[in-house]
Write a protein that holds these residues in place. Structure first.
Motif, short mmCIF file in Angstrom:
data_model
loop_
_atom_site.label_atom_id
_atom_site.label_comp_id
_atom_site.label_asym_id
_atom_site.label_seq_id
_atom_site.Cartn_x
_atom_site.Cartn_y
_atom_site.Cartn_z
N ALA A 155 8.94 12.29 2.36
CA ALA A 155 8.07 11.16 2.69
C ALA A 155 6.66 11.57 3.09
O ALA A 155 5.80 10.71 3.28
N GLU A 156 6.40 12.87 3.20
CA GLU A 156 5.05 13.30 3.56
C GLU A 156 4.10 13.19 2.38
O GLU A 156 2.88 13.27 2.54
N ASN A 157 4.66 13.00 1.18
CA ASN A 157 3.82 12.75 0.01
C ASN A 157 3.62 11.24 -0.12
O ASN A 157 4.49 10.46 0.27
N VAL A 158 2.49 10.81 -0.67
CA VAL A 158 2.23 9.38 -0.79
C VAL A 158 3.29 8.72 -1.66
O VAL A 158 3.73 9.28 -2.67
N HIS A 159 3.73 7.53 -1.25
CA HIS A 159 4.80 6.85 -1.98
C HIS A 159 4.76 5.35 -1.74
O HIS A 159 4.19 4.88 -0.76
N PRO A 193 0.84 -1.21 0.00
CA PRO A 193 0.00 0.00 0.00
C PRO A 193 0.87 1.26 0.00
O PRO A 193 1.98 1.26 0.53
N LEU A 194 0.35 2.33 -0.58
CA LEU A 194 1.07 3.60 -0.56
C LEU A 194 1.11 4.14 0.86
O LEU A 194 0.16 3.99 1.63
N LEU A 195 2.22 4.77 1.19
CA LEU A 195 2.41 5.31 2.53
C LEU A 195 2.65 6.80 2.46
O LEU A 195 3.02 7.36 1.43
N ARG A 196 2.50 7.45 3.59
CA ARG A 196 2.94 8.83 3.77
C ARG A 196 3.26 9.00 5.24
O ARG A 196 2.53 8.53 6.12
N HIS A 197 4.39 9.61 5.52
CA HIS A 197 4.81 9.78 6.91
C HIS A 197 5.77 10.95 6.99
O HIS A 197 6.23 11.49 5.97
N ALA A 198 6.11 11.35 8.18
CA ALA A 198 6.98 12.50 8.39
C ALA A 198 8.40 12.22 7.92
O ALA A 198 8.83 11.07 7.86
N GLY A 199 9.12 13.28 7.59
CA GLY A 199 10.54 13.16 7.32
C GLY A 199 10.90 12.96 5.86
O GLY A 199 10.11 13.21 4.95
N MET A 200 12.13 12.49 5.66
CA MET A 200 12.67 12.25 4.33
C MET A 200 13.00 10.76 4.19
O MET A 200 13.18 10.07 5.19
N GLU A 201 13.07 10.29 2.94
CA GLU A 201 13.39 8.88 2.72
C GLU A 201 14.34 8.74 1.53
O GLU A 201 14.25 9.48 0.54
N PHE A 202 15.26 7.80 1.66
CA PHE A 202 16.20 7.47 0.59
C PHE A 202 16.02 6.01 0.23
O PHE A 202 15.97 5.15 1.12
#
Length: 227
Positions: free
Chosen positions: A200-204, A162-171
């Motif tokens: 990461a606050e955008n859906v991904h 499933p698509l996620l969205r959460h605080a911060g940044m992701e690599f």
């Protein structure tokens, strides 16, 4: 990465499913109240006082502090002023820097996780073929930043994430396989060696699993309070 769009930066604190080898080190980096420096100073004051055979009352008297203040300092409840720390160091007969050095050394520690000993994160809808392993945990007490590296494995075509969205940044760094990864309305086709950094606050999340098995490294960084 399975389940609802929860904040990945709170997995450890919510689940506490980390084995002793890793969690003991994580706990050593955290205090229940989050007062890193205060707790470190308190431990050192208590250790030096005990070594000298002094009681809490005796040290409080020698440093010109109230018993209540002395107790709060040793328990890391309050942040002592520089003049108070200087009075304590003089009463203990040690340099002021002796109370601060353990905290400074602690901040420079590293967490080593041997191959195959990462933590398998269990989720409510876990299925065979989908593995989400925590490889470590790094926390900077000075600015409250948390970094969590994960190794994600998708072995079956049915392992739709499933698509996620959460605080911060992701690599994200793709190790094996091929997939199309979604970030907001944008799609990125990834092959081994490709990487993607994003807010990461955008859906991904993986949108299409092109070539299995897929393995990718996901590093999440955010504030410890989830903001």
């Amino acid at each position: 990465m399975k389940g609802t769009a929860s904040d990945l930066c709170v997995h450890l604190r919510e689940r506490r499913r980390v084995p002793p080898a890793l969690w003991s080190d994580v706990q050593a980096r955290q205090d229940s109240a989050g007062n890193y420096l205060e707790a470190s100073i308190g431990r050192e004051v208590r250790a030096y006082r005990t070594k000298l055979g002094m009681t809490l009352v005796e040290l409080a008297r020698a440093a010109g502090l109230s018993l209540g203040m002395m107790s709060k300092i040793e328990n890391g409840i309050i942040s002592a002023s520089l003049s108070t720390l200087q009075a304590l160091s003089q009463a203990l007969g040690i340099p002021l820097t002796s109370l601060l050095r353990p905290f400074e050394d602690f901040q420079q520690k590293a967490l080593f996780v041997r191959s195959g000993t990462g933590v398998h994160m269990e989720h409510g809808d876990t299925r065979v073929g989908h593995h989400h392993d925590l490889l470590g945990y790094i926390e900077d007490g000075s600015n409250d930043v948390v970094m969590e590296p994960y190794l994600v494995t998708l072995a079956r075509a049915t392992d739709k994430v499933p698509l996620l969205r959460h605080a911060g940044m992701e690599f994200l760094y793709l190790l094996d396989g091929e997939m199309t990864f979604r970030h907001g309305s944008d799609l990125y086709h990834l092959v081994p060696g490709d990487s993607l950094s994003f807010d990461a606050e955008n859906v991904h999340g993986p949108d299409r699993l092109t070539k299995l098995p897929i393995r990718f490294l996901s590093i999440v960084s955010c504030r410890r309070n989830g903001r």
